[in-house]
Scaffold this active site. Sequence first.
Site, PDB file in Angstrom:
ATOM      1  N   TYR A 160      71.662  46.904  43.692  1.00 32.84           N
ATOM      2  CA  TYR A 160      70.932  45.910  44.491  1.00 32.84           C
ATOM      3  C   TYR A 160      69.760  45.324  43.720  1.00 32.84           C
ATOM      4  O   TYR A 160      68.715  45.028  44.290  1.00 32.84           O
ATOM      5  CB  TYR A 160      70.491  46.519  45.833  1.00 32.84           C
ATOM      6  CG  TYR A 160      71.648  47.184  46.537  1.00 32.84           C
ATOM      7  CD1 TYR A 160      72.658  46.408  47.100  1.00 32.84           C
ATOM      8  CD2 TYR A 160      71.784  48.567  46.582  1.00 32.84           C
ATOM      9  CE1 TYR A 160      73.758  47.000  47.696  1.00 32.84           C
ATOM     10  CE2 TYR A 160      72.881  49.165  47.170  1.00 32.84           C
ATOM     11  CZ  TYR A 160      73.864  48.380  47.724  1.00 32.84           C
ATOM     12  OH  TYR A 160      74.956  48.973  48.305  1.00 32.84           O
ATOM     13  N   CYS A 164      54.781  33.179  43.286  1.00 30.10           N
ATOM     14  CA  CYS A 164      53.650  32.832  44.137  1.00 30.10           C
ATOM     15  C   CYS A 164      53.848  33.401  45.541  1.00 30.10           C
ATOM     16  O   CYS A 164      54.017  32.677  46.525  1.00 30.10           O
ATOM     17  CB  CYS A 164      53.454  31.328  44.143  1.00 30.10           C
ATOM     18  SG  CYS A 164      53.001  30.763  42.495  1.00 30.10           S
ATOM     19  N   GLU A 165      53.937  34.698  45.583  1.00 24.19           N
ATOM     20  CA  GLU A 165      54.001  35.506  46.805  1.00 24.19           C
ATOM     21  C   GLU A 165      53.379  36.828  46.396  1.00 24.19           C
ATOM     22  O   GLU A 165      53.184  37.076  45.219  1.00 24.19           O
ATOM     23  CB  GLU A 165      55.452  35.815  47.213  1.00 24.19           C
ATOM     24  CG  GLU A 165      56.354  34.643  47.397  1.00 24.19           C
ATOM     25  CD  GLU A 165      56.365  34.111  48.813  1.00 24.19           C
ATOM     26  OE1 GLU A 165      55.779  34.769  49.705  1.00 24.19           O
ATOM     27  OE2 GLU A 165      56.955  33.053  49.010  1.00 24.19           O
ATOM     28  N   ARG A 177      63.982  44.780  45.990  1.00 25.20           N
ATOM     29  CA  ARG A 177      63.927  46.007  46.793  1.00 25.20           C
ATOM     30  C   ARG A 177      62.517  46.507  47.093  1.00 25.20           C
ATOM     31  O   ARG A 177      62.251  46.918  48.228  1.00 25.20           O
ATOM     32  CB  ARG A 177      64.756  47.116  46.138  1.00 25.20           C
ATOM     33  CG  ARG A 177      66.238  46.790  46.028  1.00 25.20           C
ATOM     34  CD  ARG A 177      67.068  47.975  45.583  1.00 25.20           C
ATOM     35  NE  ARG A 177      67.307  48.912  46.661  1.00 25.20           N
ATOM     36  CZ  ARG A 177      66.642  50.040  46.849  1.00 25.20           C
ATOM     37  NH1 ARG A 177      65.693  50.399  46.009  1.00 25.20           N
ATOM     38  NH2 ARG A 177      66.912  50.807  47.865  1.00 25.20           N
ATOM     39  N   GLY A 208      76.277  56.182  51.520  1.00 26.62           N
ATOM     40  CA  GLY A 208      75.000  56.692  51.979  1.00 26.62           C
ATOM     41  C   GLY A 208      74.512  57.826  51.111  1.00 26.62           C
ATOM     42  O   GLY A 208      73.535  58.491  51.433  1.00 26.62           O
TER      43      GLY A 208
HETATM   44  C1  PLP Z   1      76.805  48.527  51.109  1.00 24.35           C
HETATM   45  C2  PLP Z   1      77.989  49.271  51.518  1.00 24.35           C
HETATM   46  C3  PLP Z   1      78.322  50.472  50.880  1.00 24.35           C
HETATM   47  C4  PLP Z   1      77.510  51.071  49.758  1.00 24.35           C
HETATM   48  O1  PLP Z   1      76.326  51.654  50.174  1.00 24.35           O
HETATM   49  P1  PLP Z   1      75.415  52.443  49.120  1.00 24.35           P
HETATM   50  O2  PLP Z   1      74.255  52.899  49.876  1.00 24.35           O
HETATM   51  O3  PLP Z   1      75.058  51.480  48.025  1.00 24.35           O
HETATM   52  O4  PLP Z   1      76.224  53.542  48.556  1.00 24.35           O
HETATM   53  C5  PLP Z   1      79.476  51.115  51.299  1.00 24.35           C
HETATM   54  N1  PLP Z   1      80.243  50.609  52.291  1.00 24.35           N
HETATM   55  C6  PLP Z   1      79.940  49.464  52.930  1.00 24.35           C
HETATM   56  C7  PLP Z   1      80.825  48.963  53.988  1.00 24.35           C
HETATM   57  C8  PLP Z   1      78.805  48.762  52.564  1.00 24.35           C
HETATM   58  O5  PLP Z   1      78.516  47.623  53.212  1.00 24.35           O
END
Ligand code: PLP
Length: 410
Positions: free
Chosen positions: A365, A337-338, A307, A227
Amino acid sequence: MELKNDTYQLQGLNVTDIAKEFGTPVYVYNADKIVSQLQNLKNAFSNQELKIKYAAKALTNISILKLMKKHGAGVDVVSIQEAQLALKAGFTPDEILFTPNCVSFAELQQGVDMGLIINIDNISILEQFGHKYRSSVPCCIRLNPHIMAGGNAKISTGHGDSKFGISIYQLPHLLRVVNTNDIHVVGLHMHTGSDILDAEVFLKMAEILFGVAGDFPDLEFIDFGSGFKVGYKPNDIVTNVYDLGVKLGKAFDKFCEAYGRKLEMWFEPGKYLVSESGYFLVSANVIKTTPATVFVGVDSGMNHLLRPMMYDAHHEIVNVSNPKGIQRVYSIVGYICETDTFGWDRKLNEVREGDVLAIKNAGAYGFSMSSNYNSRYRPAEVLVYEGKAHLIRERETMDDILRNQVEIEI
Ligand SMILES: *Cc1c(COP(=O)(O)O)cnc(C)c1O
């Protein structure tokens, strides 16, 4: 990417030269940035027994996995296939944390057979796990602390309605299952979602984990998930890992003292390690002026970088072909085509047809969420490593589009 002598460069290489050599669209990753992000985390938590489990789903190319391995990271995988890739990249099973969500018990058993560290996020699976393995296979438990964290509900995984983890409110039930089956719990895990703004959320989450840890006497590690927020816009607030290191580090040390043992502290960053290393290079196919805006239509779309359309994510866009051009306002759109808009009303140095645009923060991602929609080829990937641009994935061809299609007599 830095602007030097009026050219955009990565490790001294001209970005436009990379685009010319490998063609566009192409994902380009700067290995130095990945390594320095890893180092930041290590420095921030130098007082703790830190283990970094790179969340492979952010960018799953085998050469990136090897780079992580070389620099001392482990890996967090969410599917058996990611685990197989990690093994192929040289990780040993005991360096791989398997954190699947809503998979069958059969897939979990495969993970056990491969020797992975198992992270369980569901009570019914935990029961089956306990019946089958008793204390013979250690496991980690994923808890849901019900903290609303992150930019929006789609990327936030720790709140009450989220499908992830075992609710902290079900702790008595969880403990009953653990104790009646003699399950050997060696880790507790939380991952509240992406884009957490400050240390306070981690601290809150940590307090919850510390509060329940006393019920699990065999712990070896606590996994705080990820996070970590990185900057997408110039003035974005980002997670200050050094601030976090001081605050969370202190709380963790205090907890370990009370617990009676020094535990390992784990994180599973994806975005933090790879987002800023990546640039998605596309070419301007057409400039299209309408009464409302000036569109730049590029040789890519939501099939390659989802994203902006899926999460309303803001990705900075730079015209690397015209660093000295005067600035104009454009809307950058894809060829699918969106309605696949990369950015509305962006100030870019004047864009001419054929110019190369770099879309930033494309390491996480980006490629890993790409598809063949509109029967387009997935792009190539390039890693700039030790001053050289290396192709690490070939652009697809028509054979890839046709692979596994079965043509019957009609
Ligand atoms: C996706 C994910 C992460 C990584 O999240 P980030 O925001 O890319 O750092 C870590 N742990 C789990 C279990 C995840 O599914």
